[in-house]
Design a protein around this motif. Structure first.
Motif, PDB file in Angstrom:
ATOM      1  N   UNK A 215       0.821  -1.218   0.000  1.00  0.00           N
ATOM      2  CA  UNK A 215       0.000   0.000   0.000  1.00  0.00           C
ATOM      3  C   UNK A 215       0.849   1.259   0.000  1.00  0.00           C
ATOM      4  N   UNK A 216       2.074   1.164   0.474  1.00  0.00           N
ATOM      5  CA  UNK A 216       2.973   2.314   0.473  1.00  0.00           C
ATOM      6  C   UNK A 216       3.541   2.609  -0.914  1.00  0.00           C
ATOM      7  N   UNK A 217       3.451   1.662  -1.822  1.00  0.00           N
ATOM      8  CA  UNK A 217       3.969   1.854  -3.157  1.00  0.00           C
ATOM      9  C   UNK A 217       5.456   1.602  -3.277  1.00  0.00           C
ATOM     10  N   UNK A 218       6.036   0.892  -2.332  1.00  0.00           N
ATOM     11  CA  UNK A 218       7.455   0.569  -2.364  1.00  0.00           C
ATOM     12  C   UNK A 218       7.608  -0.854  -2.885  1.00  0.00           C
ATOM     13  N   UNK A 219       7.993  -0.971  -4.143  1.00  0.00           N
ATOM     14  CA  UNK A 219       8.068  -2.281  -4.761  1.00  0.00           C
ATOM     15  C   UNK A 219       9.390  -2.979  -4.463  1.00  0.00           C
TER      16      UNK A 219
ATOM     17  N   UNK B 237      18.098 -12.791  -5.273  1.00  0.00           N
ATOM     18  CA  UNK B 237      18.278 -11.642  -4.381  1.00  0.00           C
ATOM     19  C   UNK B 237      17.079 -10.717  -4.518  1.00  0.00           C
ATOM     20  N   UNK B 238      16.887  -9.877  -3.520  1.00  0.00           N
ATOM     21  CA  UNK B 238      15.823  -8.883  -3.549  1.00  0.00           C
ATOM     22  C   UNK B 238      16.428  -7.523  -3.836  1.00  0.00           C
ATOM     23  N   UNK B 239      15.864  -6.820  -4.811  1.00  0.00           N
ATOM     24  CA  UNK B 239      16.333  -5.498  -5.192  1.00  0.00           C
ATOM     25  C   UNK B 239      15.287  -4.483  -4.769  1.00  0.00           C
ATOM     26  N   UNK B 240      15.698  -3.519  -3.975  1.00  0.00           N
ATOM     27  CA  UNK B 240      14.815  -2.452  -3.516  1.00  0.00           C
ATOM     28  C   UNK B 240      15.194  -1.168  -4.256  1.00  0.00           C
ATOM     29  N   UNK B 241      14.408  -0.754  -5.266  1.00  0.00           N
ATOM     30  CA  UNK B 241      14.741   0.459  -6.017  1.00  0.00           C
ATOM     31  C   UNK B 241      14.794   1.678  -5.103  1.00  0.00           C
ATOM     32  N   UNK B 242      15.831   2.502  -5.257  1.00  0.00           N
ATOM     33  CA  UNK B 242      16.060   3.631  -4.356  1.00  0.00           C
ATOM     34  C   UNK B 242      15.205   4.850  -4.708  1.00  0.00           C
ATOM     35  N   UNK B 243      14.875   5.052  -5.968  1.00  0.00           N
ATOM     36  CA  UNK B 243      14.174   6.271  -6.381  1.00  0.00           C
ATOM     37  C   UNK B 243      12.798   6.399  -5.732  1.00  0.00           C
ATOM     38  N   UNK B 244      11.939   5.366  -5.712  1.00  0.00           N
ATOM     39  CA  UNK B 244      10.648   5.523  -5.029  1.00  0.00           C
ATOM     40  C   UNK B 244      10.797   5.808  -3.532  1.00  0.00           C
ATOM     41  N   UNK B 245      11.837   5.254  -2.910  1.00  0.00           N
ATOM     42  CA  UNK B 245      12.047   5.498  -1.480  1.00  0.00           C
ATOM     43  C   UNK B 245      12.474   6.941  -1.221  1.00  0.00           C
ATOM     44  N   UNK B 246      13.348   7.466  -2.074  1.00  0.00           N
ATOM     45  CA  UNK B 246      13.756   8.867  -1.924  1.00  0.00           C
ATOM     46  C   UNK B 246      12.591   9.816  -2.187  1.00  0.00           C
ATOM     47  N   UNK B 247      11.779   9.512  -3.190  1.00  0.00           N
ATOM     48  CA  UNK B 247      10.609  10.337  -3.471  1.00  0.00           C
ATOM     49  C   UNK B 247       9.661  10.335  -2.286  1.00  0.00           C
ATOM     50  N   UNK B 248       9.496   9.195  -1.665  1.00  0.00           N
ATOM     51  CA  UNK B 248       8.603   9.094  -0.500  1.00  0.00           C
ATOM     52  C   UNK B 248       9.155   9.900   0.673  1.00  0.00           C
TER      53      UNK B 248
END
Length: 96
Positions: free
Chosen positions: A14-18, A73-84
């Motif tokens: 729901x947070x939109x962090x894929x 491995x799990x990849x957590x994209x940084x751009x959506x997290x920084x935008x949030x």
């Protein structure tokens, strides 16, 4: 606190962090994914450096729908997290 994995996953979605799951070579030689430069490594079945297989060997008696990777491995994209983080006034002051 979520009581199980399913509740935690729905809360985070729901947070939109894929989260992206990427298959890797067992020896750490390469990642099996498609990138922007035109390399289609996601279609490979074995490592192009060491030749080790990507998936577990399938037994003739067992019927599986899709192959299981040996290592991923799990990849957590940084751009959506920084935008949030920049959307909040309190955290954006600390980010700059």
């Amino acid at each position: 606190m979520p009581k199980n994995y399913y509740q935690a996953k729905t809360c985070v979605s729901k947070l939109g962090l894929e989260v992206k799951k990427i298959d890797c070579c067992v020896n750490g030689c390469m990642l099996f994914y498609d990138n922007d430069s035109g390399k289609n490594d996601a279609l490979l079945v074995e490592c192009k450096f060491c030749g080790s297989p990507r998936y577990h060997t399938m037994h003739a008696g067992r019927r599986q729908k899709k192959p299981i990777p040996l290592k991923s491995m799990f990849y957590l994209p940084i751009i959506p997290r920084l935008q949030r983080m920049f959307t909040s006034m309190q955290t954006s002051e600390h980010m700059t």
